[in-house]
Design a protein around this motif. Sequence first.
Motif, mmCIF file in Angstrom:
data_model
loop_
_atom_site.group_PDB
_atom_site.id
_atom_site.type_symbol
_atom_site.label_atom_id
_atom_site.label_comp_id
_atom_site.label_asym_id
_atom_site.label_seq_id
_atom_site.Cartn_x
_atom_site.Cartn_y
_atom_site.Cartn_z
ATOM 1 N N GLN A 224 -0.361 -7.826 4.013
ATOM 2 C CA GLN A 224 0.665 -7.030 4.687
ATOM 3 C C GLN A 224 0.788 -5.625 4.103
ATOM 4 N N LEU A 225 0.075 -5.369 2.994
ATOM 5 C CA LEU A 225 0.120 -4.054 2.366
ATOM 6 C C LEU A 225 -0.815 -3.095 3.087
ATOM 7 N N GLN B 150 -7.189 -2.454 -1.344
ATOM 8 C CA GLN B 150 -8.355 -2.081 -2.145
ATOM 9 C C GLN B 150 -8.014 -2.076 -3.626
ATOM 10 N N ARG B 151 -6.812 -1.618 -3.952
ATOM 11 C CA ARG B 151 -6.370 -1.658 -5.349
ATOM 12 C C ARG B 151 -6.301 -3.094 -5.853
ATOM 13 N N TYR B 152 -5.822 -3.992 -4.994
ATOM 14 C CA TYR B 152 -5.758 -5.398 -5.397
ATOM 15 C C TYR B 152 -7.151 -5.969 -5.643
ATOM 16 N N LEU C 152 -3.238 -14.096 -8.992
ATOM 17 C CA LEU C 152 -3.394 -12.691 -9.357
ATOM 18 C C LEU C 152 -2.758 -11.781 -8.308
ATOM 19 N N ALA C 153 -2.741 -12.219 -7.050
ATOM 20 C CA ALA C 153 -2.065 -11.425 -6.013
ATOM 21 C C ALA C 153 -0.569 -11.334 -6.308
ATOM 22 N N LEU C 154 0.027 -12.457 -6.713
ATOM 23 C CA LEU C 154 1.441 -12.437 -7.078
ATOM 24 C C LEU C 154 1.689 -11.559 -8.294
ATOM 25 N N GLN C 155 0.776 -11.607 -9.273
ATOM 26 C CA GLN C 155 0.901 -10.744 -10.451
ATOM 27 C C GLN C 155 0.786 -9.269 -10.054
ATOM 28 N N PHE C 156 -0.165 -8.981 -9.172
ATOM 29 C CA PHE C 156 -0.344 -7.607 -8.698
ATOM 30 C C PHE C 156 0.905 -7.127 -7.970
ATOM 31 N N LEU C 157 1.447 -7.961 -7.090
ATOM 32 C CA LEU C 157 2.655 -7.590 -6.352
ATOM 33 C C LEU C 157 3.837 -7.395 -7.290
#
Length: 454
Positions: free
Chosen positions: A12-13, A19-21, A200-205
Amino acid sequence: MTLLSGIDQVRQLSVVQQQRYERFYRSQSRFLVLPVFADVSLGITFIGTLIFLLGLALSPAEPGVTGTHLFYTAVLAVLIAAHRFTRLRRMSPLIVYLVFFHMALFSYLGYILSGATLAPIVGLLLFMSSVGIITLSMAHTITILLINLILLATATALAVPAASFGSAITATLTNWLVLMCILIAPISAYFFRMFLRNLLALQFLLKDRNRALSRTLYTLEATEDRLALEQKHQALSHMAKGLLHEIMNPLNCASQAVDYARSINRDSELSEALDDATLHQKRISDIVSDLIEFSRPEPDHSIEKADVGSLVETALRFCKHQLRGTDVRLSIPANVSVACYPSALTQVFVNLLLNATSALGKEKSQTSKRIDIRAVSENGSLEVSIQDNGHGIAPEDIKRLTDPFYSTSKTPDNLGLGLSICQTIIRHHQGHMDIRSELGEWTQVVLKLPTPTT
């Protein structure tokens, strides 16, 4: 499942954030997660090997620990050390292939010598079941499984007669342990990869939102500081209104007395003194009136077009006494106009000139005191600078100079209101005041004002 919703939130970003993720995921998985997973797997493999050797040494039914066993263990220990302390750690999954080939070599040698029995390759099969977790890659997992099938077929062909090859390889592949290890490897690769990507997506968010919250907190703190400053200005405004009105009453009485004295005076020398008194009383009256006007949020009358040179000359006349012995250098082009409240802007110049003379102090010799006044008009704005060669201002003081009641002067009657009022007046002109200084060398105040359109 909430835990596996990280990727959905990342989708949703914006494209840039996605790309950063992906860069974040690659760096974290390659340099942090995969090396740790490999360490754990190698540690378990090494401990299992030591337990196997201990069983050989303690069991009277076994032939005991041989040189081959010790060589195998030593090579495994070297691979573990190399992965822990060398660049091999960042070359994942190279260590997985190295350990696999090492274990396969010795396991299938035992498999051949035992006549294609399953016992020698049990350790290898258990290691292969963890390949999906270690690599988190379906491609690498499938590659290792295919290589193992080729090695198994080759070892089986060498271990049994050709007539028995089909039945032997079928018996091995249909064994429950072999099937379980073959199935677990790709399944674990898929699920652990998805789990890690979501984690890792949750950590990134979380990091992204923490950065946003930090920026918001910084903005709130800056807004709070500005509100506190505005409250100071409002308090000063309310106080000033009362004081200024009280000043006007005795000033008007004094002006009437001087006017009466002038009307009956016949002495020429006294007449000159009375004229000076009238001039200065008028100046005081204008100053008080301007301060009353500018204590309001917005002035009542409209902005006028005025010549900058004339305003500066008027301010110099007001400060004539204080400027004695000071070299004042003017560099103002002719016919430079500015949209302003003339009396208010004159008061700003007066205040800045008085500050400059105060900065020059008594320690400067009469021949070295200098004030430079320059005006430059360009790009729809006018910059007027007043610079002295006085004692300068410390960097930590510059930020607070325009705060009400703050002053670097040790003089007890200095209230620290001058620059605060000047800044308010310049803001009413839709302008900006900037203060620069070099401690012990000079101080420069730059006024940036919009020029009138023709």
